[in-house]
Design a protein around this motif. Structure first.
Motif, PDB file in Angstrom:
ATOM      1  N   GLY A   1      26.482  51.074  60.411  1.00  0.00           N
ATOM      2  CA  GLY A   1      26.850  49.923  59.601  1.00  0.00           C
ATOM      3  C   GLY A   1      28.334  49.885  59.329  1.00  0.00           C
ATOM      4  N   VAL A   2      28.675  49.367  58.161  1.00  0.00           N
ATOM      5  CA  VAL A   2      30.068  49.192  57.758  1.00  0.00           C
ATOM      6  C   VAL A   2      30.247  49.814  56.383  1.00  0.00           C
ATOM      7  N   ALA A   3      31.266  50.648  56.233  1.00  0.00           N
ATOM      8  CA  ALA A   3      31.531  51.298  54.950  1.00  0.00           C
ATOM      9  C   ALA A   3      33.024  51.568  54.828  1.00  0.00           C
ATOM     10  N   VAL A   4      33.551  51.389  53.631  1.00  0.00           N
ATOM     11  CA  VAL A   4      34.983  51.595  53.366  1.00  0.00           C
ATOM     12  C   VAL A   4      35.116  52.418  52.094  1.00  0.00           C
ATOM     13  N   PRO A   5      35.852  53.548  52.131  1.00  0.00           N
ATOM     14  CA  PRO A   5      35.899  54.430  50.968  1.00  0.00           C
ATOM     15  C   PRO A   5      36.867  54.024  49.859  1.00  0.00           C
ATOM     16  N   ASP A   6      37.732  53.039  50.091  1.00  0.00           N
ATOM     17  CA  ASP A   6      38.746  52.733  49.084  1.00  0.00           C
ATOM     18  C   ASP A   6      39.215  51.292  49.244  1.00  0.00           C
ATOM     19  N   VAL A   7      38.837  50.437  48.307  1.00  0.00           N
ATOM     20  CA  VAL A   7      39.349  49.065  48.246  1.00  0.00           C
ATOM     21  C   VAL A   7      39.970  48.887  46.873  1.00  0.00           C
ATOM     22  N   ALA A   8      41.258  48.547  46.847  1.00  0.00           N
ATOM     23  CA  ALA A   8      41.987  48.492  45.574  1.00  0.00           C
ATOM     24  C   ALA A   8      42.787  47.203  45.463  1.00  0.00           C
ATOM     25  N   VAL A   9      43.139  46.852  44.241  1.00  0.00           N
ATOM     26  CA  VAL A   9      44.052  45.737  44.013  1.00  0.00           C
ATOM     27  C   VAL A   9      45.413  46.113  44.592  1.00  0.00           C
TER      28      VAL A   9
ATOM     29  N   GLY B   1      41.071  52.494  43.152  1.00  0.00           N
ATOM     30  CA  GLY B   1      40.274  51.775  44.127  1.00  0.00           C
ATOM     31  C   GLY B   1      38.780  51.961  43.910  1.00  0.00           C
ATOM     32  N   HIS B   2      37.993  51.073  44.498  1.00  0.00           N
ATOM     33  CA  HIS B   2      36.541  51.175  44.455  1.00  0.00           C
ATOM     34  C   HIS B   2      36.027  51.692  45.789  1.00  0.00           C
ATOM     35  N   ASP B   3      34.974  52.492  45.714  1.00  0.00           N
ATOM     36  CA  ASP B   3      34.424  53.191  46.864  1.00  0.00           C
ATOM     37  C   ASP B   3      33.192  52.453  47.382  1.00  0.00           C
ATOM     38  N   PHE B   4      33.301  51.866  48.590  1.00  0.00           N
ATOM     39  CA  PHE B   4      32.165  51.217  49.240  1.00  0.00           C
ATOM     40  C   PHE B   4      31.626  52.102  50.364  1.00  0.00           C
ATOM     41  N   TRP B   5      31.820  53.401  50.212  1.00  0.00           N
ATOM     42  CA  TRP B   5      31.376  54.395  51.195  1.00  0.00           C
ATOM     43  C   TRP B   5      30.260  55.257  50.625  1.00  0.00           C
TER      44      TRP B   5
ATOM     45  N   ALA C   1      24.336  37.748  59.113  1.00  0.00           N
ATOM     46  CA  ALA C   1      24.045  37.915  57.687  1.00  0.00           C
ATOM     47  C   ALA C   1      25.307  37.699  56.862  1.00  0.00           C
ATOM     48  N   GLU C   2      25.133  37.180  55.653  1.00  0.00           N
ATOM     49  CA  GLU C   2      26.233  37.071  54.699  1.00  0.00           C
ATOM     50  C   GLU C   2      26.046  38.134  53.630  1.00  0.00           C
ATOM     51  N   LEU C   3      27.135  38.820  53.292  1.00  0.00           N
ATOM     52  CA  LEU C   3      27.109  39.869  52.275  1.00  0.00           C
ATOM     53  C   LEU C   3      28.229  39.644  51.274  1.00  0.00           C
ATOM     54  N   SER C   4      28.015  40.106  50.051  1.00  0.00           N
ATOM     55  CA  SER C   4      29.044  40.135  49.022  1.00  0.00           C
ATOM     56  C   SER C   4      29.369  41.579  48.680  1.00  0.00           C
ATOM     57  N   TRP C   5      30.651  41.929  48.731  1.00  0.00           N
ATOM     58  CA  TRP C   5      31.109  43.253  48.299  1.00  0.00           C
ATOM     59  C   TRP C   5      31.550  43.113  46.848  1.00  0.00           C
ATOM     60  N   THR C   6      30.789  43.698  45.926  1.00  0.00           N
ATOM     61  CA  THR C   6      31.020  43.486  44.508  1.00  0.00           C
ATOM     62  C   THR C   6      31.440  44.778  43.805  1.00  0.00           C
ATOM     63  N   ALA C   7      32.272  44.622  42.793  1.00  0.00           N
ATOM     64  CA  ALA C   7      32.718  45.737  41.956  1.00  0.00           C
ATOM     65  C   ALA C   7      33.195  45.174  40.631  1.00  0.00           C
ATOM     66  N   ASP C   8      33.026  45.936  39.576  1.00  0.00           N
ATOM     67  CA  ASP C   8      33.434  45.497  38.226  1.00  0.00           C
ATOM     68  C   ASP C   8      32.829  44.138  37.875  1.00  0.00           C
ATOM     69  N   GLY C   9      31.628  43.870  38.366  1.00  0.00           N
ATOM     70  CA  GLY C   9      30.948  42.631  38.031  1.00  0.00           C
ATOM     71  C   GLY C   9      31.429  41.418  38.789  1.00  0.00           C
TER      72      GLY C   9
ATOM     73  N   ARG D   1      33.181  55.288  40.813  1.00  0.00           N
ATOM     74  CA  ARG D   1      33.767  53.961  41.037  1.00  0.00           C
ATOM     75  C   ARG D   1      33.217  53.360  42.343  1.00  0.00           C
ATOM     76  N   HIS D   2      31.908  53.235  42.400  1.00  0.00           N
ATOM     77  CA  HIS D   2      31.266  52.754  43.617  1.00  0.00           C
ATOM     78  C   HIS D   2      31.015  51.255  43.556  1.00  0.00           C
ATOM     79  N   GLY D   3      31.330  50.603  44.669  1.00  0.00           N
ATOM     80  CA  GLY D   3      31.000  49.199  44.812  1.00  0.00           C
ATOM     81  C   GLY D   3      29.649  49.039  45.485  1.00  0.00           C
ATOM     82  N   VAL D   4      29.221  47.799  45.645  1.00  0.00           N
ATOM     83  CA  VAL D   4      27.926  47.481  46.248  1.00  0.00           C
ATOM     84  C   VAL D   4      28.129  46.395  47.300  1.00  0.00           C
ATOM     85  N   GLN D   5      27.535  46.583  48.480  1.00  0.00           N
ATOM     86  CA  GLN D   5      27.430  45.519  49.466  1.00  0.00           C
ATOM     87  C   GLN D   5      26.074  44.853  49.268  1.00  0.00           C
ATOM     88  N   ARG D   6      26.094  43.613  48.816  1.00  0.00           N
ATOM     89  CA  ARG D   6      24.840  42.899  48.530  1.00  0.00           C
ATOM     90  C   ARG D   6      24.513  41.944  49.674  1.00  0.00           C
ATOM     91  N   HIS D   7      23.312  42.077  50.196  1.00  0.00           N
ATOM     92  CA  HIS D   7      22.833  41.158  51.230  1.00  0.00           C
ATOM     93  C   HIS D   7      22.481  39.833  50.567  1.00  0.00           C
TER      94      HIS D   7
END
Length: 297
Positions: free
Chosen positions: A62-70, A85-89, A124-132, A105-111
Motif C-alpha cells: 500500500g501507501v504509507a508516509v512516516p512524517d507529514v508536517a506543516v 509532523g504526523h505519522d501515517f506509517w 478509490a478516494e481516501l482522506s488523510w486526516t490528523a488533528d480532526g 502522533r498518528h494520522g489515519v487514511q480513511r477510505h
C-alpha cells in the motif's frame, strides 16, 4: 470486484490474487490505513505479510508516509524535542537525538469510497486526516494484468493533493537524522521465510547494492516466488528504492530521501509503481522482460 464487509477482491484470469482491506480494525499506533493483503501468485502463494511480529505496523502492500508536517515547522527540533509532523506509517517516530520514540502522533487514511470498482481493478478516494482535519486527499488506482500462466502485474498509482489550506512537507527518518531510513510512499512487506530473499536489479545484486539506488526496477526472489518492482513514470523513477532483505523482506519508494518534500496548498504529487508477481525464481533477463511488458500493458 464486489466489496463486502470492508474487503474487495482483485481477480486476474478468473482467480483471486489480492484482497483490499478498506477499513481495517487497527489500533491508533498502527496508523490505520487501507492495504492489500494477502496478495498471491497465480499458483496461490502468498507474497505479502501484515502485522508481523517484527514490525506490527507493516500492512501488506500500500501507501504509507512516516512524517507529514506543516511546512516550515521545526519537525526535528533540538535533541530531546518532539517532532511536529504526523505519522501515517505507524509504530514509533524517529526523533533526532533520541532515536525511535512512541509519540502518539498518528494520522489515519480513511477510505471514503470507490469511484470505480471492477473485478480487475478499482479507483478509490481516501482522506488523510490528523488533528480532526483533512490534510491530504488521495486517489488510489489499482489494477491487475495477466502477463503469462505464471506471472501477473499489480499496477498501483497514488495521487496525493494537499487540501489542508496550508503548505505541508513530507519527511522520513532519514531527513530527521537517521541515514539509510528514507522509507515513505509505496511500500510492500513480503513474507519472512527461513532464508532471506535474494535482492537483485538490472546491474547489481544484494541489499547493500540496491538500497538507496535510483534504478528502473528492483526485485526480491524468495522460496518459489519473485516480485519485480518498477517505477512506471519518470517522476517515480527519481525516487530511490528502499530495500530490505536480511532483517525483513520489503521494498518501497523514498519520497523524502535527501530532503523533505514540499507540497504547497492545493498542489500534489503522483507516483506509479508496477509490481510483477511471479511464481518461481526469475532470472535477471526474464524479470526485465516481464517488467517492460507490465509497464506498457
Amino acid at each position: 470486484m464486489t466489496p463486502s464487509g470492508g474487503v474487495a477482491v482483485l481477480r486476474c484470469a478468473g482467480r483471486s490474487v489480492a484482497r483490499y482491506v478498506t477499513r481495517p480494525a487497527l489500533a491508533p499506533e498502527h496508523a490505520p490505513r487501507p492495504y492489500l493483503h494477502p496478495v498471491t501468485t497465480l499458483a496461490g502463494r502468498t507474497v505479502t505479510e501484515a502485522l508481523p511480529d517484527d514490525h506490527p505496523h507493516h500492512l501488506g502492500a500500500g501507501v504509507a508516509v512516516p512524517d507529514v508536517a506543516v511546512a516550515g515547522a521545526a519537525v526535528t527540533g533540538a535533541a530531546g524535542d518532539d517532532p511536529t509532523g504526523h505519522d501515517f506509517w505507524g509504530g514509533p517516530s524517529f526523533v533526532r537525538g533520541r532515536g525511535y520514540v512512541e509519540l502518539g502522533r498518528h494520522g489515519v487514511q480513511r477510505h471514503d469510497g470507490f469511484k470505480l470498482c471492477d473485478p480487475d481493478g478499482f479507483v478509490a478516494e481516501l482522506s488523510w486526516t490528523a488533528d480532526g482535519g483533512r490534510w491530504l486527499r488521495e486517489y488510489r488506482t489499482v489494477a491487475a494484468t495477466c502477463l503469462s500462466d505464471s506471472a501477473w502485474a499489480l499496477d498501483l498509482t497514488f495521487s496525493l493533493t494537499n487540501v489542508s489550506g496550508r503548505g505541508l512537507s513530507i519527511g522520513s527518518p532519514a531527513t530527521n537524522g537517521r541515514p539509510g531510513a528514507a522509507y515513505g510512499g509505496f511500500f510492500w512487506r513480503a513474507p519472512k521465510e527461513a532464508s532471506a530473499p535474494v535482492a537483485f536489479g538490472p546491474a547489481g545484486e544484494g541489499e547493500e547494492a540496491l538500497h538507496g539506488l535510483r534504478a528502473e526496477w528492483v526485485a526480491l526472489a524468495g522460496a518459489g516466488w519473485t516480485l519485480v518492482f518498477a517505477g512506471a513514470t519518470e517522476e517515480t523513477r527519481r525516487d530511490p528504492w528502499f530495500v530490505r532483505a536480511a532483517e525483513y523482506p520489503a521494498v518501497g519508494s523514498s519520497l523524502a530521501h535527501d530532503a523533505r518534500l514540499p507540497v504547497a496548498a492545493g498542489e500534489g504529487l503522483v507516483r506509479r509503481v508496477v509490481t510483477v508477481v511471479a511464481d518461481g525464481r526469475l532470472g535477471r533477463d526474464e524479470a526485465a522482460a516481464l517488467v517492460r511488458r507490465a509497464v506498457t500493458a
